[in-house]
Scaffold this motif. Sequence first.
Motif, PDB file in Angstrom:
ATOM      1  N   UNK A 135       0.801  -1.226   0.000  1.00  0.00           N
ATOM      2  CA  UNK A 135       0.000   0.000   0.000  1.00  0.00           C
ATOM      3  C   UNK A 135       0.831   1.272   0.000  1.00  0.00           C
ATOM      4  N   UNK A 136       1.855   1.349   0.781  1.00  0.00           N
ATOM      5  CA  UNK A 136       2.606   2.595   0.923  1.00  0.00           C
ATOM      6  C   UNK A 136       3.324   2.974  -0.368  1.00  0.00           C
ATOM      7  N   UNK A 137       3.915   2.027  -1.011  1.00  0.00           N
ATOM      8  CA  UNK A 137       4.657   2.317  -2.227  1.00  0.00           C
ATOM      9  C   UNK A 137       3.758   2.362  -3.455  1.00  0.00           C
ATOM     10  N   UNK A 138       2.546   1.860  -3.333  1.00  0.00           N
ATOM     11  CA  UNK A 138       1.616   1.886  -4.453  1.00  0.00           C
ATOM     12  C   UNK A 138       1.968   0.948  -5.582  1.00  0.00           C
ATOM     13  N   UNK A 139       2.894   0.061  -5.363  1.00  0.00           N
ATOM     14  CA  UNK A 139       3.304  -0.856  -6.427  1.00  0.00           C
ATOM     15  C   UNK A 139       2.704  -2.247  -6.289  1.00  0.00           C
ATOM     16  N   UNK A 140       1.999  -2.470  -5.220  1.00  0.00           N
ATOM     17  CA  UNK A 140       1.429  -3.787  -5.005  1.00  0.00           C
ATOM     18  C   UNK A 140       0.280  -4.062  -5.954  1.00  0.00           C
ATOM     19  N   UNK A 141       0.227  -5.270  -6.425  1.00  0.00           N
ATOM     20  CA  UNK A 141      -0.862  -5.636  -7.329  1.00  0.00           C
ATOM     21  C   UNK A 141      -2.115  -5.966  -6.513  1.00  0.00           C
ATOM     22  N   UNK A 142      -3.202  -6.082  -7.201  1.00  0.00           N
ATOM     23  CA  UNK A 142      -4.463  -6.422  -6.546  1.00  0.00           C
ATOM     24  C   UNK A 142      -4.377  -7.807  -5.914  1.00  0.00           C
ATOM     25  N   UNK A 143      -3.683  -8.728  -6.573  1.00  0.00           N
ATOM     26  CA  UNK A 143      -3.508 -10.078  -6.023  1.00  0.00           C
ATOM     27  C   UNK A 143      -2.735 -10.032  -4.708  1.00  0.00           C
ATOM     28  N   UNK A 144      -1.680  -9.225  -4.637  1.00  0.00           N
ATOM     29  CA  UNK A 144      -0.899  -9.112  -3.401  1.00  0.00           C
ATOM     30  C   UNK A 144      -1.755  -8.567  -2.262  1.00  0.00           C
ATOM     31  N   UNK A 145      -2.547  -7.570  -2.559  1.00  0.00           N
ATOM     32  CA  UNK A 145      -3.409  -6.986  -1.519  1.00  0.00           C
ATOM     33  C   UNK A 145      -4.455  -7.981  -1.046  1.00  0.00           C
ATOM     34  N   UNK A 146      -5.044  -8.711  -1.976  1.00  0.00           N
ATOM     35  CA  UNK A 146      -6.038  -9.713  -1.582  1.00  0.00           C
ATOM     36  C   UNK A 146      -5.396 -10.829  -0.772  1.00  0.00           C
ATOM     37  N   UNK A 147      -4.193 -11.235  -1.155  1.00  0.00           N
ATOM     38  CA  UNK A 147      -3.492 -12.273  -0.406  1.00  0.00           C
ATOM     39  C   UNK A 147      -3.196 -11.810   1.015  1.00  0.00           C
ATOM     40  N   UNK A 148      -2.841 -10.548   1.185  1.00  0.00           N
ATOM     41  CA  UNK A 148      -2.612 -10.024   2.532  1.00  0.00           C
ATOM     42  C   UNK A 148      -3.882 -10.039   3.366  1.00  0.00           C
ATOM     43  N   UNK A 149      -4.995  -9.649   2.756  1.00  0.00           N
ATOM     44  CA  UNK A 149      -6.253  -9.617   3.488  1.00  0.00           C
ATOM     45  C   UNK A 149      -6.753 -11.015   3.821  1.00  0.00           C
ATOM     46  N   UNK A 150      -6.350 -12.010   3.075  1.00  0.00           N
ATOM     47  CA  UNK A 150      -6.681 -13.394   3.415  1.00  0.00           C
ATOM     48  C   UNK A 150      -5.714 -13.920   4.476  1.00  0.00           C
ATOM     49  N   UNK A 151      -4.444 -13.563   4.366  1.00  0.00           N
ATOM     50  CA  UNK A 151      -3.432 -14.059   5.302  1.00  0.00           C
ATOM     51  C   UNK A 151      -3.584 -13.468   6.699  1.00  0.00           C
ATOM     52  N   UNK A 152      -4.058 -12.241   6.802  1.00  0.00           N
ATOM     53  CA  UNK A 152      -4.159 -11.594   8.105  1.00  0.00           C
ATOM     54  C   UNK A 152      -5.144 -12.307   9.039  1.00  0.00           C
ATOM     55  N   UNK A 153      -6.391 -12.584   8.638  1.00  0.00           N
ATOM     56  CA  UNK A 153      -7.271 -13.306   9.574  1.00  0.00           C
ATOM     57  C   UNK A 153      -6.804 -14.737   9.848  1.00  0.00           C
ATOM     58  N   UNK A 154      -6.172 -15.364   8.849  1.00  0.00           N
ATOM     59  CA  UNK A 154      -5.628 -16.703   9.102  1.00  0.00           C
ATOM     60  C   UNK A 154      -4.529 -16.653  10.148  1.00  0.00           C
ATOM     61  N   UNK A 155      -3.685 -15.642  10.074  1.00  0.00           N
ATOM     62  CA  UNK A 155      -2.621 -15.484  11.055  1.00  0.00           C
ATOM     63  C   UNK A 155      -3.191 -15.253  12.443  1.00  0.00           C
TER      64      UNK A 155
END
Length: 66
Positions: free
Chosen positions: A35-55
């Motif tokens: 998010x901060x650098x603005x270079x993340x793809x939509x897939x990376x952001x979705x993967x983070x949002x899935x990984x966070x509740x799993x963690x």
Amino acid sequence: MGLASGAVAARVAELRLLFVVLSLVSLGAGYYFAYRRGRGSRFQRMALWVATPLTVFFWLLPLVTR
């Protein structure tokens, strides 16, 4: 095999706090780069949002199963 796995589980339980801290740092770095650098793809952001509740689920699992 049962006795050895119990010893490994006891050793890993001692390192639980370290694993929690490392996972927080990893998630924080992931959000920073996505998010901060603005270079993340939509897939990376979705993967983070899935990984966070799993963690969080796996952090809380030992507390719930006691």
